[in-house]
Design a protein around this motif. Structure first.
Motif, mmCIF file in Angstrom:
data_model
loop_
_atom_site.group_PDB
_atom_site.id
_atom_site.type_symbol
_atom_site.label_atom_id
_atom_site.label_comp_id
_atom_site.label_asym_id
_atom_site.label_seq_id
_atom_site.Cartn_x
_atom_site.Cartn_y
_atom_site.Cartn_z
ATOM 1 N N ARG A 135 0.835 -1.206 0.000
ATOM 2 C CA ARG A 135 0.000 0.000 0.000
ATOM 3 C C ARG A 135 0.871 1.257 0.000
ATOM 4 N N LEU A 136 0.478 2.231 -0.805
ATOM 5 C CA LEU A 136 1.215 3.482 -0.928
ATOM 6 C C LEU A 136 0.503 4.582 -0.144
ATOM 7 N N ARG A 137 1.285 5.379 0.547
ATOM 8 C CA ARG A 137 0.729 6.526 1.277
ATOM 9 C C ARG A 137 0.169 7.544 0.291
ATOM 10 N N MET A 138 -1.070 7.983 0.529
ATOM 11 C CA MET A 138 -1.720 8.979 -0.317
ATOM 12 C C MET A 138 -2.148 10.159 0.542
ATOM 13 N N PHE A 139 -1.721 11.359 0.158
ATOM 14 C CA PHE A 139 -2.139 12.522 0.924
ATOM 15 C C PHE A 139 -3.636 12.736 0.771
ATOM 16 N N ARG A 140 -4.327 12.895 1.922
ATOM 17 C CA ARG A 140 -5.758 13.182 1.903
ATOM 18 C C ARG A 140 -6.143 13.940 3.164
ATOM 19 N N ALA A 141 -6.626 15.156 2.980
ATOM 20 C CA ALA A 141 -7.175 15.935 4.086
ATOM 21 C C ALA A 141 -8.673 15.700 4.108
ATOM 22 N N ASP A 142 -9.137 14.948 5.084
ATOM 23 C CA ASP A 142 -10.540 14.548 5.118
ATOM 24 C C ASP A 142 -11.471 15.756 5.180
ATOM 25 N N ASN A 143 -12.371 15.816 4.181
ATOM 26 C CA ASN A 143 -13.344 16.908 4.036
ATOM 27 C C ASN A 143 -12.659 18.268 3.889
ATOM 28 N N GLY A 144 -11.393 18.244 3.511
ATOM 29 C CA GLY A 144 -10.605 19.475 3.443
ATOM 30 C C GLY A 144 -11.032 20.433 2.354
ATOM 31 N N ALA A 145 -11.668 19.930 1.299
ATOM 32 C CA ALA A 145 -12.072 20.808 0.193
ATOM 33 C C ALA A 145 -13.156 21.787 0.620
ATOM 34 N N ILE A 146 -13.896 21.442 1.668
ATOM 35 C CA ILE A 146 -14.981 22.312 2.132
ATOM 36 C C ILE A 146 -14.434 23.638 2.652
ATOM 37 N N HIS A 147 -13.287 23.596 3.276
ATOM 38 C CA HIS A 147 -12.734 24.784 3.913
ATOM 39 C C HIS A 147 -11.579 25.390 3.113
ATOM 40 N N ALA A 148 -11.323 24.865 1.929
ATOM 41 C CA ALA A 148 -10.224 25.369 1.099
ATOM 42 C C ALA A 148 -10.750 26.458 0.164
ATOM 43 N N THR A 149 -9.922 26.870 -0.790
ATOM 44 C CA THR A 149 -10.332 27.890 -1.744
ATOM 45 C C THR A 149 -11.494 27.375 -2.598
ATOM 46 N N PRO A 150 -12.331 28.268 -3.150
ATOM 47 C CA PRO A 150 -13.516 27.834 -3.905
ATOM 48 C C PRO A 150 -13.198 26.879 -5.058
ATOM 49 N N GLY A 151 -12.014 27.007 -5.642
ATOM 50 C CA GLY A 151 -11.666 26.154 -6.765
ATOM 51 C C GLY A 151 -11.673 24.678 -6.442
ATOM 52 N N HIS A 152 -11.452 24.321 -5.190
ATOM 53 C CA HIS A 152 -11.380 22.911 -4.823
ATOM 54 C C HIS A 152 -12.667 22.158 -5.158
ATOM 55 N N LEU A 153 -13.795 22.761 -4.889
ATOM 56 C CA LEU A 153 -15.065 22.093 -5.174
ATOM 57 C C LEU A 153 -15.303 21.975 -6.670
ATOM 58 N N GLU A 154 -14.853 22.953 -7.441
ATOM 59 C CA GLU A 154 -14.970 22.866 -8.892
ATOM 60 C C GLU A 154 -14.086 21.741 -9.430
ATOM 61 N N TRP A 155 -12.902 21.599 -8.870
ATOM 62 C CA TRP A 155 -11.997 20.537 -9.307
ATOM 63 C C TRP A 155 -12.560 19.166 -8.956
ATOM 64 N N LEU A 156 -13.167 19.053 -7.781
ATOM 65 C CA LEU A 156 -13.806 17.789 -7.405
ATOM 66 C C LEU A 156 -14.950 17.455 -8.358
ATOM 67 N N ALA A 157 -15.719 18.472 -8.736
ATOM 68 C CA ALA A 157 -16.858 18.250 -9.622
ATOM 69 C C ALA A 157 -16.402 17.776 -10.999
ATOM 70 N N HIS A 158 -15.369 18.392 -11.532
ATOM 71 C CA HIS A 158 -14.873 17.970 -12.848
ATOM 72 C C HIS A 158 -14.320 16.554 -12.783
ATOM 73 N N ALA A 159 -13.612 16.238 -11.700
ATOM 74 C CA ALA A 159 -13.120 14.870 -11.529
ATOM 75 C C ALA A 159 -14.284 13.889 -11.540
ATOM 76 N N GLY A 160 -15.353 14.233 -10.841
ATOM 77 C CA GLY A 160 -16.518 13.360 -10.829
ATOM 78 C C GLY A 160 -17.129 13.188 -12.197
ATOM 79 N N ALA A 161 -17.165 14.259 -12.970
ATOM 80 C CA ALA A 161 -17.783 14.201 -14.297
ATOM 81 C C ALA A 161 -17.053 13.242 -15.218
ATOM 82 N N ILE A 162 -15.737 13.260 -15.210
ATOM 83 C CA ILE A 162 -15.000 12.398 -16.134
ATOM 84 C C ILE A 162 -14.821 10.977 -15.597
#
Length: 292
Positions: A135-162
């Protein structure tokens, strides 16, 4: 474990990238090779950094012929813009992310480790330490996109779309850092998945929006399609970073304050290029750290 380190850079960051290379040659351990990914016109400049364990990769080796850069007329040629028949014009930060994704099919290695140009290693580091068995260590801030810059949610949405996932995951994790490790086999499977699902090349699918984050795409694929297989999440960044110029005074004293907050598990520091610390001060501070 064989690691392909990748740094996507450009001429404006050449001196910072040179400092990164110096720090890697001083502190990087294990079986690794460094690939500096640049635009065609920057290849000659970055060749100066090549060595036995480092090579420059032109994006001409990574991109299809229909995706090319031209001088940006709105910047009087100081910047470049990437044009294709399948997307709106792309900026340099888009191209840098596409290069990193393309490396999954370019190298033979176990790990792809992305390190930004403005990172400086300060302690010995073997990328093999990121593995726990299979298993490889993967950086993940749990629920971190909620409190980050607005772009984070847009990036998550595009990832979901593709990827064929909901646009707004719950929780909305943040996978973005300036040192990010991927499994090569997983990154290849990710590109295959995108192509199978969308019926087009992965790069055409990714550039269907300019809200691109390669880290969000990889992270959501691992967590929501693979159910975390082959990885273990960790919210600790490998590097201590100044993301915003307002965080610390832009003085030698401010830089010393930043360095004083270095944790024992930090193996690098990162000072964003728009933060006004001279490179000489960053070098002095970084190389004065006592190796842990």
């Amino acid at each position: 474990m064989k690691t392909a380190v990748m740094t996507s850079s450009y001429a404006g960051d050449f001196d910072r990238c040179a400092l990164l290379c110096e720090s890697m040659d001083r502190f990087m351990r294990g079986n690794w090779r460094h690939h500096i990914l640049v635009e065609r016109n920057d290849v000659a400049l970055f060749r100066k950094l090549e060595g036995p364990n480092r090579r420059v990769v032109s994006e001409a080796e990574l991109f299809p012929a229909w995706l090319r850069s031209i001088p940006d007329p709105f910047s009087l040629g100081r910047r470049r813009v990437w044009l294709s028949p399948f997307s709106a014009p792309l900026r340099g930060w888009h191209a840098q992310q596409l290069r990193r994704l393309a490396m999954a099919r370019y190298v033979e290695a176990d790990t792809l480790l992305s390190i930004d140009s403005d990172v400086v290693l300060v302690r010995p580091f073997d990328p093999a330490s990121l593995w726990d068995g299979h298993r490889l260590r993967m950086f993940r801030a749990d629920n971190g996109a909620i409190h980050a810059t607005p772009g984070h949610l847009e990036w998550l949405a595009h990832a979901g779309a593709i990827l064929g996932l909901p646009q707004r995951p719950d929780p909305a994790h943040d996978y973005i850092s300036n040192m990010v490790a991927w499994r090569v086999d997983t990154a290849r499977a990710l590109l295959d998945h995108i192509e199978t699902r969308t019926g087009k090349s992965w790069i055409r699918a990714v550039i269907s929006s300019r809200a691109i984050s390669e880290c969000m795409i990889y992270g959501r694929y691992v967590d929501e399609i693979l159910d975390g297989a082959g990885h273990y999440p960790d919210d600790r960044s490998l590097s201590h970073v100044i993301w915003f110029k307002e965080t610390y005074p832009q003085t030698p004293e401010g830089l010393d304050q930043f360095m004083a907050e270095l944790r024992p598990d930090h193996i690098a520091v990162g000072v964003q290029s728009f933060v006004g610390h001279p490179l000489s001060d960053i070098r002095r501070a970084a190389f004065s750290v006592t190796p842990g």
